[in-house]
Write an enzyme that holds these catalytic residues in place. Structure first.
Site, PDB file in Angstrom:
ATOM      1  CG  ASN A   1      -2.320  -0.550   0.858  1.00  0.00           C
ATOM      2  OD1 ASN A   1      -3.271  -0.123   0.280  1.00  0.00           O
ATOM      3  ND2 ASN A   1      -2.712  -1.732   1.220  1.00  0.00           N
TER       4      ASN A   1
ATOM      5  CB  ILE B   1     -13.144  -8.304   1.159  1.00  0.00           C
ATOM      6  CG1 ILE B   1     -12.480  -7.199   0.009  1.00  0.00           C
ATOM      7  CG2 ILE B   1     -13.269  -7.087   2.631  1.00  0.00           C
ATOM      8  CD1 ILE B   1     -13.828  -6.469  -0.569  1.00  0.00           C
TER       9      ILE B   1
ATOM     10  CB  CYS C   1      -7.924  -2.965   8.173  1.00  0.00           C
ATOM     11  SG  CYS C   1      -9.606  -2.329   7.842  1.00  0.00           S
TER      12      CYS C   1
END
Lengths: 650, 324
Positions: free
Chosen positions: A242, A268, A330
């Site tokens: 990220n 997810i 998160c």
């Protein structure tokens, strides 16, 4: 459509013929048999996929898979009809407007005031007050009152006393989706807290004074500790990746007095695939033990559940044992963060283990903090990549805890299953949209009803008979075993095989014990009354010792909870070899008819019977269907005579 | 329900008129019976090479043979050892645990045993046919099947007393060689050839039944654990030796105390009763789907996981039921 066959999922031999109806909100199948006229209702919202299978000599099969794990296999005689049904269902199960959802037409026949009262049942202000805020260290901030700072946060958030509006706004600009650190849980006993946010936009080297000040403020709000934990629930690799996109995680060098920790819960997409694989295992026909265990392992599902639980345990320990505050995030702070914060809260505070407390917990950490219900659970037709069983995992963590600590929760398994059901059902307005802002714009509270009120009304069905508020398990912090503990995680067949009655014990120990409890209570009350009466009589009869013996004639007929097991069942097909021998046992049809679903034995809370007997999904019927080599019936046999189905009187 | 050992057909396909007559008289004219052979068809055939075998169809025309291979002997012991090792290892990852559980194959054996017992019960109850069960020796898997079948079919076996009677009849008197089978258990490094946890497998199956039918057995896990303990090491003579003959030679009845006598004392007995028990006159058909068969944590994780919270739960159940 007439003459449609509904197959037993595991045995194509056992099929019932009936008529299929499609309404604006449901799929309904009504059996033809005059004695039963059994109805199966499925809400469109519950349908997750429809599969049109190859036409055979017997007709066109249509497989409907539901989000509550029900699987319905239909066979429609004419190809043309099947196609029409298929196309219609595709459209019906992909609503584009919220108004198409059932909650806007659902009518439980309550008046406006009752509806309002229902929504007021869970009050977050009350909850924060219960926790002990606002106080010297924490204040309520209305900086987001028009959703101007963060549109996925609620209008009111709790922040440290020393966090000014300037700091909050500055910090929000440095956080993904502007989700700045805010209070999730405050521990009165030692001032430690759990805060939540999203990832900082730190990239490789960016800094933000206000964000650093925010974390300092959180630390200062806990005078008992000189540092805080910052927990990133992502795997380290993902978090590092990220950074290349200008996001990332907190650098311990830049933020003074933090101890940084990765926990490593997958994202997810991994979870969606994991569930998919597990459901494939559930759909296997007569799997061997090996197929099942390997399949379960390959799905990785229990591994993920454990990861979430471990994170919750880490945070609970930090707060309860070390007295250190924790900031959790998160990526966007609305999935793994929600899971982990709510598990930790549950472990820390026995209030959340009560029925009301649990509702409050979900309202707080999921609903108010902007978990994207619409995207994750597909209220409306959307991007399939956003779908993920995030709250399902949290609910399963609770179940796993219930299995380890049977006396610790005021509610039972059925409560959890019904909540899961209604996350997807869209029968109530609680879990619509993606944020508080959207719900207010849609005027959800004025136009729909609250699930919590419905569950609360039926709370007798959801109680755990082993719970006592003065029991040691319901006091203080729960301490699940950390290691070794892999074996403590079980496959939750009550949820994932919910509709396969054959797999579950036909009688519920929970229901039996609840009835025993109730009966004991009634008897005790009766005894008190009689004792009082006796005392009065003895007093009034001064010289005369004639004590009238009062018959217990006004005693009600206590629903005698005998665990009478005369529930007919048929054995699973243990062998195909018997078919060639002439059978001398009565036809299987007789036994089945004894197990008709009757009003008596359905819990009124059952989502399959809503207030106006709207049956929205496969009825949890107790009829035994004996599949060939498939799901079976652990139950008592009626022998040669089809017994009256003596059910546990509710 | 009958049991025996394998017929000594041998590779010559020997006949025995007395045996044929015996099996013939059991069935009425025109009636059919089932023979459940707890060996695979291949293993049964191979047994002929060492003098054993199966009942040839032509000599036993009224009997239909079904094969259900149940694990026994060394492989079963290995399975047990692997499971115990998997449980005691503080395995770091959840990933491996299920794989280890699976590769021990213990739960598969439980599933197979229950399925076979259900098959026997089904033949009796549903088909109304007589059933003969045998493996090779008739002392291991045979008894597993017959004892379980009776529990499934007969409610009188499910009372505490009835269960003791079942154990006496189908395991002790029937000659299960306890001394050979229950010598050193899973942690032994001296792996005796005759060692095998068949009796434990039986107890595990009974536990599965108690889980699926929580109201139908008068006894609970505590009794099953006590039986497991006593089969391996006991202060009582009940599980000593390998058969009645040996027990008679060793004068067990004269020189030891009976486990049942101790268990049936009122204060002891109390501890082993199931508070949820309610006499169930019907046949109990268990589900043998993988989801329905669980690891018997109370036994395999007995010393590993804390039982405090579960004990508290049982105490609570007891309290509630007694309050009534």
């Amino acid at each position: 459509v007439e003459n449609v066959r509904l197959l037993d999922r595991l045995s194509s031999r056992r099929a019932v013929v009936g008529t299929l109806y499609l309404t604006a909100t449901h799929v309904i199948f009504v059996e033809n048999g005059s004695e039963t006229r059994k109805e199966t209702w499925v809400l469109h919202s519950q349908i997750s996929s429809i599969e049109k299978q190859a036409t055979t000599a017997t007709g066109c099969p249509l497989l409907i898979r539901c989000k509550n794990f029900q699987v319905i296999q239909l066979v429609i005689p004419q190809e043309r009809d099947c196609h029409d049904v298929y196309i219609s269902l595709i459209r019906l199960t992909r609503p584009v407007k919220y108004e198409e959802l059932y909650c806007f037409s659902f009518n439980p026949k309550l008046d406006k005031e009752e509806r309002e009262q229902g929504w007021k049942l869970v009050d977050l202000n009350e909850e924060y007050n219960r926790m002990g805020v606002p106080n010297n260290y924490w204040q309520i901030s209305d900086v987001n009152r028009d959703y101007g700072v963060c549109d996925s946060y609620p209008t009111e958030v709790y922040v440290p006393k020393s966090a000014t509006a300037h700091i909050i706004v500055g910090s929000s600009k440095f956080r993904s989706r502007r989700r700045f650190p805010a209070l999730s849980y405050y521990c009165k006993g030692n001032n430690a807290s759990i805060c939540r946010s999203s990832q900082p936009l730190s990239g490789f080297s960016a800094r933000c004074l206000e964000d650093e000040q925010m974390l300092q403020a959180i630390r200062k709000a806990n005078p008992g500790s000189d540092f805080i934990y910052v927990v990133d629930t992502r795997p380290k690799l993902n978090a590092m990746a990220n950074r290349a996109a200008g996001k990332g995680y907190e650098n311990e060098d830049n933020y003074s007095n933090i101890k940084f920790q990765f926990i490593g819960i997958e994202n997810i997409h991994v979870m969606r695939n994991s569930l998919q694989k597990m459901l494939e295992v559930c759909e296997l026909k007569s799997p061997s033990m090996s197929d099942f265990l390997w399949g379960l392992e390959n799905s990785g599902w229990l591994k993920h559940i454990k990861a979430i639980m471990d994170a919750g345990i880490f945070i609970a320990k930090a707060v309860a044992e070390e007295g250190v505050s924790v900031l959790v995030h998160c990526s966007d702070g609305w999935d793994r963060t929600a899971q982990v914060c709510s598990v930790a809260s549950l472990l820390l505070d026995p209030y959340y283990r009560t029925m009301k407390g649990f509702m409050v917990l979900i309202e707080k950490d999921w609903v108010s903090f902007g978990h994207k219900f619409n995207h994750r659970y597909g209220n409306l037709d959307g991007d399939p990549k956003e779908i993920s069983p995030v709250i399902d995992q949290f609910i399963e963590c609770v179940w796993q805890l219930m299995e380890q600590f049977p006396c610790a929760f005021e509610f039972n398994e059925r409560f959890l299953i019904h909540i899961q059901h209604h996350i997807y059902s869209c029968q109530f307005g609680n879990f619509l949209c993606n944020s508080q802002k959207e719900r207010r714009e849609l005027k959800i509270k004025e136009r729909t009803y609250s699930l919590w009120a419905h569950l609360w009304k039926n709370r007798a069905d959801y109680l755990n008979p082993l719970y006592r508020s003065d029991h040691s398990q319901s006091q203080g912090t729960l301490h699940p075993q950390i290691a070794p503990c892999n074996f403590l995680y079980k496959f939750w067949s009550g949820l994932y095989n919910r509709f396969e009655k054959g797999l579950h014990p036909r009688q519920s120990v929970t229901d039996y014990l609840m009835a025993v409890k109730e009966e004991t209570q009634q008897l005790e009350e009766e005894l008190e009354v009689l004792q009082e009466r006796l005392a009065n009589l003895q007093k009034s009869q001064s010289g005369n010792n004639k004590v009238k013996s009062k018959q217990q004639d006004q005693s009600k007929q206590f629903g005698l909870y005998t665990s009478n097991n005369s529930l007919a069942n048929t054995p699973q097909e243990y062998s195909n070899d018997l078919k060639s021998f002439p059978s001398r046992s009565p036809s299987q049809g007789d036994e089945d008819s004894a197990l008709i679903l009757t009003q008596d034995n359905l819990k009124s809370s059952d989502p399959d019977l809503s207030a106006n007997s709207d049956q929205e999904s496969g009825v949890e019927d107790l009829s035994c269907r004996s599949p060939s080599g498939g799901g079976c019936l652990p139950s008592e046999d009626s022998g040669k005579d089809s017994d009256e189905a003596v059910f546990l009187a509710g | 329900l009958l049991r025996s050992s394998q017929p000594l057909t041998g590779h010559n396909r020997r006949r025995c008129p007395e045996d044929e007559k015996l099996l013939g008289t059991i069935l009425d004219e025109g009636e059919r019976g089932f023979i459940i052979d707890t060996r695979s068809a291949q293993a049964a055939k191979q047994a002929r090479m060492s003098g054993g075998g199966t009942e040839p169809k032509s000599f036993y025309p009224q009997w239909r043979r079904l094969h259900r291979a149940l694990e026994r002997g060394r492989p079963l012991q290995e399975s047990f050892i692997r499971l115990v090792e998997a449980c005691s290892e503080p395995s770091p990852s959840m990933d491996r645990w299920l794989g280890r559980l699976e590769s021990s194959r213990w739960l598969s054996h439980v599933k197979a045993a229950l399925s076979t017992a259900c098959l026997a019960a089904q033949c009796l109850d549903r088909e109304g046919c007589k059933v003969l069960v045998h493996g090779a020796e008739g002392t291991d898997t045979t008894l597993l099947v017959t004892a379980l079948a009776q529990l499934i079919l007969d409610p009188s076996c499910r009372s505490l007393e009835g269960f003791q009677g079942l154990l006496e009849r189908e395991w002790i008197e029937a000659g299960h060689p306890f001394q050979l089978r229950c010598a050193r258990s899973a942690a032994s490094h001296a792996r005796g050839k005759q060692e095998a946890p068949i009796f434990l497998l039986f107890l595990d199956c009974v536990w599965q039944l108690s889980r699926q039918f929580p109201f139908s057995l008068q006894f609970g896990e505590r009794l099953l654990l006590a039986l497991f303990d006593n089969a391996y090491a006991s202060a009582y003579g009940t599980f000593l030796c390998n058969n009645e003959r040996e027990r008679s030679l060793c004068k067990v009845k004269e020189s030891t105390h009976s486990l049942w006598a101790w268990l049936n004392q009122p204060e002891e007995r109390q501890k082993y009763l199931n508070p949820l028990y309610s006499h169930n006159p019907l046949v109990i058909w268990p589900s043998v789907e993988p989801q329905s068969i669980q690891l018997w944590q109370g036994l395999f994780l007995r010393w590993i996981r804390p039982s405090q919270h579960l004990d508290e739960a049982w105490a609570e159940i007891q309290r509630l039921v007694e309050g009534k």
